[in-house]
Design an enzyme around this catalytic site. Structure first.
Site, PDB file in Angstrom:
ATOM      1  N   THR A 150      -6.642  -9.454 -12.716  1.00  0.00           N
ATOM      2  CA  THR A 150      -6.223  -8.788 -11.472  1.00  0.00           C
ATOM      3  C   THR A 150      -6.285  -7.279 -11.641  1.00  0.00           C
ATOM      4  O   THR A 150      -6.621  -6.548 -10.708  1.00  0.00           O
ATOM      5  CB  THR A 150      -4.790  -9.219 -11.101  1.00  0.00           C
ATOM      6  OG1 THR A 150      -4.805 -10.597 -10.737  1.00  0.00           O
ATOM      7  CG2 THR A 150      -4.248  -8.391  -9.936  1.00  0.00           C
ATOM      8  N   ASN A 151      -6.001  -6.803 -12.849  1.00  0.00           N
ATOM      9  CA  ASN A 151      -5.838  -5.372 -13.069  1.00  0.00           C
ATOM     10  C   ASN A 151      -7.141  -4.590 -13.090  1.00  0.00           C
ATOM     11  O   ASN A 151      -7.118  -3.360 -13.154  1.00  0.00           O
ATOM     12  CB  ASN A 151      -5.070  -5.127 -14.365  1.00  0.00           C
ATOM     13  CG  ASN A 151      -3.711  -5.805 -14.354  1.00  0.00           C
ATOM     14  OD1 ASN A 151      -3.182  -6.103 -13.293  1.00  0.00           O
ATOM     15  ND2 ASN A 151      -3.161  -6.055 -15.522  1.00  0.00           N
ATOM     16  N   SER A 323       8.375   7.689  34.566  1.00  0.00           N
ATOM     17  CA  SER A 323       9.819   7.520  34.652  1.00  0.00           C
ATOM     18  C   SER A 323      10.160   6.314  35.504  1.00  0.00           C
ATOM     19  O   SER A 323       9.464   6.010  36.477  1.00  0.00           O
ATOM     20  CB  SER A 323      10.465   8.775  35.250  1.00  0.00           C
ATOM     21  OG  SER A 323      11.851   8.569  35.466  1.00  0.00           O
TER      22      SER A 323
END
Length: 473
Positions: A150-151, A323
């Site tokens: 994985t690294n 608004s």
């Protein structure tokens, strides 16, 4: 794909790992380690498939590894070809819905790597004529993950995906710069007052203001491109901690050569196989871009304030009613949302900084949150730049008469008289104008300080927009 739903067929396959066994719905290409990650990391609920570039990059890394292992005789021909074919399907956009691990995860990216390994292995099994889960013929670890950890596989895929994503960001940024530059040309004739510290300064053109926005953003293109080139250094062959354990000595250069071919990027072997500095540098560049975009959006909101009681020099295209109680109100919602994106990017940069510092010894286990934060920043910036360009900048119009009236009534034009009347006299004119409400032009004539012809020339707004020769005393 909703991973909480029941399987359509109601059938399962039994898989095992070091912790035991688990039933996996037969419809899923992922396996037991991905299923455990789903159960463990229900955190951000942002799955890997939210970022297609990352999935494609994972497949590219696995393809390069399989081809290198095949050349070295570490994988038999049919298995290597099946893995490569499965990877190419994923690179073309297939099976992405089976990449389901949460972006926020423990384990330094192992769950992401195993999600890829399992999907690729199960698709390769189908191509070999076997059922999903028959890992004796193609195993996620023994075959798809051969010569890898994985690294090295995960950070390499991340770097490739970030380059592709940043290239898209740069392209989007160029389009936004072009939009501001076009407005600069359109507004080149519109005279207005410049302001410093929110106070009247001296005249300029609205075109100069928008051209400045374009120039400021354009600077970031070179900076981002320069920084993302740091990601071209990858650590394939480093395996667990950079020593290359379990990898053939010829594997790394061969894998990287294939990776160059597959990605079209000039990737090279990193000299330092345990490094997060590139993540910090790129995050900083994104933060700088976000900060500039936010500042520009603050200006757009100020310049469009009103419509009657504000500056009102420009009009932003109306996007929605502003608004629930005030009829007719329209708010600058597009610049507002870009401001908020900038705040998020700046916050994520802090996350990346802290996570980069938090790694210990030979591995930074916090890399998943670094990766997630970077991808989120890039995606939000791309979307916000597109929105700002298409739903705001291209539709901006100028209130030319308002701009000219402010120039005529401004006390700031007295600055142009400094070289002729001196600072003290000009200061007294400004004070008198403020006290009496009279204009600078009228006061100069009343006091006989200059002739009308001289005054018309000096205070012509067009003559105050650029340097000009002054008469020697």
């Amino acid at each position: 794909m909703d991973i909480t739903i029941s399987p359509l067929s109601g059938r399962f396959r039994r898989e095992h790992d070091l912790l035991g066994e688990k039933d996996i719905p037969v419809e899923y290409y992922f396996g037991i380690q991905t299923m455990r990650a789903i159960e463990n990391f229900d955190i951000g609920r942002v799955r890997l498939h939210f970022y297609p570039e990352l999935i494609r990059a994972l497949a590219m890394v696995k393809e390069a590894a399989a081809r290198a292992n095949g050349d070295l005789g570490l994988l038999d021909g049919p298995t290597a070809r099946a893995i490569v074919d499965a990877c190419r399907e994923i690179e073309q956009g297939r099976l992405h819905e089976h990449f389901v691990v949460d972006m926020v995860q423990g384990g330094a990216g192992t769950s992401t790597n195993m999600n890829a390994n399992e999907v690729i292995a199960n698709r390769a099994l189908e191509l070999l004529g076997h059922e999903r889960g028959e890992y004796g013929y193609c195993h996620p670890n023994n075959h798809v993950n051969r010569s890898q950890s994985t690294n090295d596989a995960y950070p390499t895929a991340v770097r490739i995906a970030l380059i592709f994503s940043l290239q898209k960001l740069v392209e989007t940024l160029r389009w936004l710069v072009d939009a501001f530059r076009a407005k600069g040309a359109e507004f080149a004739h519109v005279i207005k007052m410049g302001r410093t510290q929110l106070q009247d300064a001296v005249p300029m053109t609205l075109g100069q203001e928008f051209e400045a926005y374009a120039a400021n953003l354009s600077e970031e293109i070179d900076r981002i491109e320069q920084n993302y080139r740091l990601f071209l250094e990858v650590n394939m062959g480093a395996t667990a901690i950079g020593t290359g354990i379990n990898a053939d000595p010829d594997y790394s250069p061969l894998c990287i050569r294939y990776l160059r071919e597959i990605t079209g990027l000039p990737v090279v072997a990193a000299t330092n196989l345990i490094d997060t500095g590139a993540f910090i540098m790129n995050s900083s560049a994104l933060k700088r871009l976000a900060t500039k975009m936010s500042k520009i959006c603050n200006d757009l909101r100020l310049l469009s304030s009103g419509p009657r009681a504000g500056l009102g020099e420009i009009n932003l295209p109306p996007m929605q009613p502003g608004s629930s109680i005030m009829p007719g109100k329209v708010n600058p919602v597009i610049p507002e949302v870009v401001n908020q994106v900038a705040f998020r990017v700046i916050g994520n940069d802090l996350t990346i900084t802290i996570a980069s510092e938090a790694g210990q010894l030979e591995l930074n286990v916090m890399e998943p949150i670094i990766v997630y934060s970077l991808f989120e920043n890039i995606e939000m910036l791309i979307r916000s730049m597109n929105t700002l360009r298409d739903r705001c900048v291209t539709g901006i119009t100028a209130n030319e008469e308002t701009c000219r009236r402010m120039v005529r009534n401004s006390i700031g034009v007295v600055t142009a008289l400094n070289p002729y009347l001196g600072y003290e006299t000009s200061t007294e004119l400004a004070k008198t104008a403020l006290r009496t409400g009279k204009g600078i032009y009228d006061l100069v004539l009343e006091q006989g300080l200059m002739s009308r012809e001289e005054l018309d020339s000096v205070l012509s707004p067009e003559n105050m927009l650029r340097p000009r020769k002054l008469a020697r005393r």
